[in-house]
Scaffold this motif. Sequence first.
Motif, short mmCIF file in Angstrom:
data_model
loop_
_atom_site.label_atom_id
_atom_site.label_comp_id
_atom_site.label_asym_id
_atom_site.label_seq_id
_atom_site.Cartn_x
_atom_site.Cartn_y
_atom_site.Cartn_z
N ILE A 103 0.83 -1.20 0.00
CA ILE A 103 0.00 0.00 0.00
C ILE A 103 0.87 1.25 0.00
O ILE A 103 0.62 2.20 -0.76
CB ILE A 103 -0.94 -0.01 1.22
N ILE A 104 1.91 1.25 0.83
CA ILE A 104 2.79 2.42 0.89
C ILE A 104 3.55 2.61 -0.42
O ILE A 104 3.66 3.73 -0.94
CB ILE A 104 3.77 2.28 2.08
N LEU A 105 4.06 1.53 -0.98
CA LEU A 105 4.84 1.64 -2.21
C LEU A 105 3.99 2.09 -3.39
O LEU A 105 4.51 2.71 -4.33
CB LEU A 105 5.53 0.31 -2.52
N ARG A 106 2.71 1.77 -3.37
CA ARG A 106 1.82 2.19 -4.45
C ARG A 106 1.48 3.68 -4.36
O ARG A 106 1.09 4.30 -5.35
CB ARG A 106 0.52 1.38 -4.43
N ALA A 107 1.59 4.22 -3.16
CA ALA A 107 1.27 5.64 -2.97
C ALA A 107 2.42 6.51 -3.46
O ALA A 107 3.59 6.15 -3.31
CB ALA A 107 1.00 5.92 -1.49
N ARG A 108 2.11 7.63 -4.03
CA ARG A 108 3.17 8.54 -4.46
C ARG A 108 3.79 9.27 -3.28
O ARG A 108 4.96 9.62 -3.29
CB ARG A 108 2.61 9.53 -5.48
N SER A 109 2.98 9.48 -2.25
CA SER A 109 3.48 10.13 -1.03
C SER A 109 2.61 9.69 0.13
O SER A 109 1.47 9.24 -0.06
CB SER A 109 3.46 11.65 -1.18
N ILE A 110 3.16 9.80 1.34
CA ILE A 110 2.40 9.49 2.54
C ILE A 110 2.56 10.63 3.54
O ILE A 110 3.41 11.50 3.37
CB ILE A 110 2.86 8.16 3.18
N PHE A 111 1.74 10.61 4.57
CA PHE A 111 1.84 11.62 5.63
C PHE A 111 2.73 11.07 6.75
O PHE A 111 2.51 9.96 7.23
CB PHE A 111 0.47 11.97 6.18
N VAL A 112 3.72 11.83 7.13
CA VAL A 112 4.53 11.52 8.30
C VAL A 112 4.10 12.47 9.41
O VAL A 112 4.19 13.69 9.26
CB VAL A 112 6.03 11.66 8.00
N VAL A 113 3.61 11.90 10.50
CA VAL A 113 3.03 12.68 11.58
C VAL A 113 3.91 12.56 12.82
O VAL A 113 4.16 11.45 13.31
CB VAL A 113 1.60 12.21 11.90
N ASP A 114 4.41 13.68 13.30
CA ASP A 114 5.20 13.73 14.54
C ASP A 114 4.33 14.29 15.66
O ASP A 114 3.80 15.40 15.55
CB ASP A 114 6.44 14.61 14.36
#
Length: 420
Positions: free
Chosen positions: A82-93
């Motif tokens: 799922i992550i690799l198919r996404a062009r970008s993901i949200f990184v939440v700190d």
Amino acid sequence: MFAIDERLLLTSAPDFPLIVSDYEVLHFDEMPILFTGTTKYQARVIASSVEEDDDTDRFFYVIVTADTYSSFIRRRISYREIILRARSIFVVDKGTGGRVTVYVVPVEDIPDEYLPLEDSYCPERSLRPSLTFDASMRGKRADMHQAYPSDIRTVETSLSGIVSDALVSVSEAKRPPRTVLRPYGEGSFRLRFSVEEEAPPQLGFAAHLHPEYARLYIDFCLNRFQDEVDAIGDGELHKAPHFAALLTTYLRINMFGGNLRDGGMMSPAVATESLLLSLRRSVERLVELSDIIGQNFSSIEVFNVYEDSEEALIGAMDASSVARISASVERYDVRVGGVSEDAHAQEYEILIYNLNTETRKGSAYLILRDLMPRVRITIGGSGPLEETRYAESLYKNKRISVSARAKRAKDKIVSLSIEY
């Protein structure tokens, strides 16, 4: 923690990926490691804990479609995929004092050691099912917590009908189970319905199996039928493991009393035929949802409400998944009974009760001498349908005569291709 370019900071709508409802922990190890939920914008999110230091916890948040999430919880695709198919993901700190910082990070910028493993499939969940189910509509008008009464009727009739299909042949009571609507809870637009079963007669040993059977049955209709339909249609049931599991539970219920009122045990062959007839009727109910999905809402998520009030998603439907189910029904009919189609258009009288004016597909009652069977319809042409006799039939409950080619399965008309 790996470094992130500050230019990737999400400054517009920084709460966009954050979970506000339908929160469910999928894997826990001293703290939630993998979890899911929906955002205030009614988007489905899969999130995971990545790392932590003295004052900050870092998470990955991935927005997914209903179809993708359904595949994930069915263990068809991994979290890594799922992550690799996404062009970008949200990184939440998430820092001390409630501080939250959100970045939009291209997948290629994430160090490989932070990505999930190849076998990062959704963990199996062990919960006790019940006979209470939720259906949550999402997207478009549903996101405003609104729905047309006709859409509600279609969703409620289709999904509650599937539950009834599952239980009517295994209930030991004299009266068939009834589905009742309950007040819905939080969600984009949510229906809650429960099954009320009459108290079984003495020796009602099988009732405790009904909730699990109903959950397996709905899961099969939503997620498994389309994958196993070819094997089932060809009679190769050893290639249909999920159908085999459902059939085993069906036979267990029958063995413990589900068919005592008929004076004997049901043979595996008879049980297989009975179950297939029920499933064929149920998936046809799902196909009818294609008339409304995409018009006023984008998807439907179906949950089982467990005995401890926890919820678990059984499956989700959007336009593409319902289209696949529809195609699988046609493949099944071809394999089981053969399908024939009129060589030339003929006159038929119909009463339309569902119609998607965008896809030009819907459902209608076919007016015969003594019967009014339901059939699928497709209206040809490209002209608008809003001010036509088809809309008049739908909205004014009016019978109309159409020129159409009928498709038959086992000599029963199942669909009409109407000339515009």
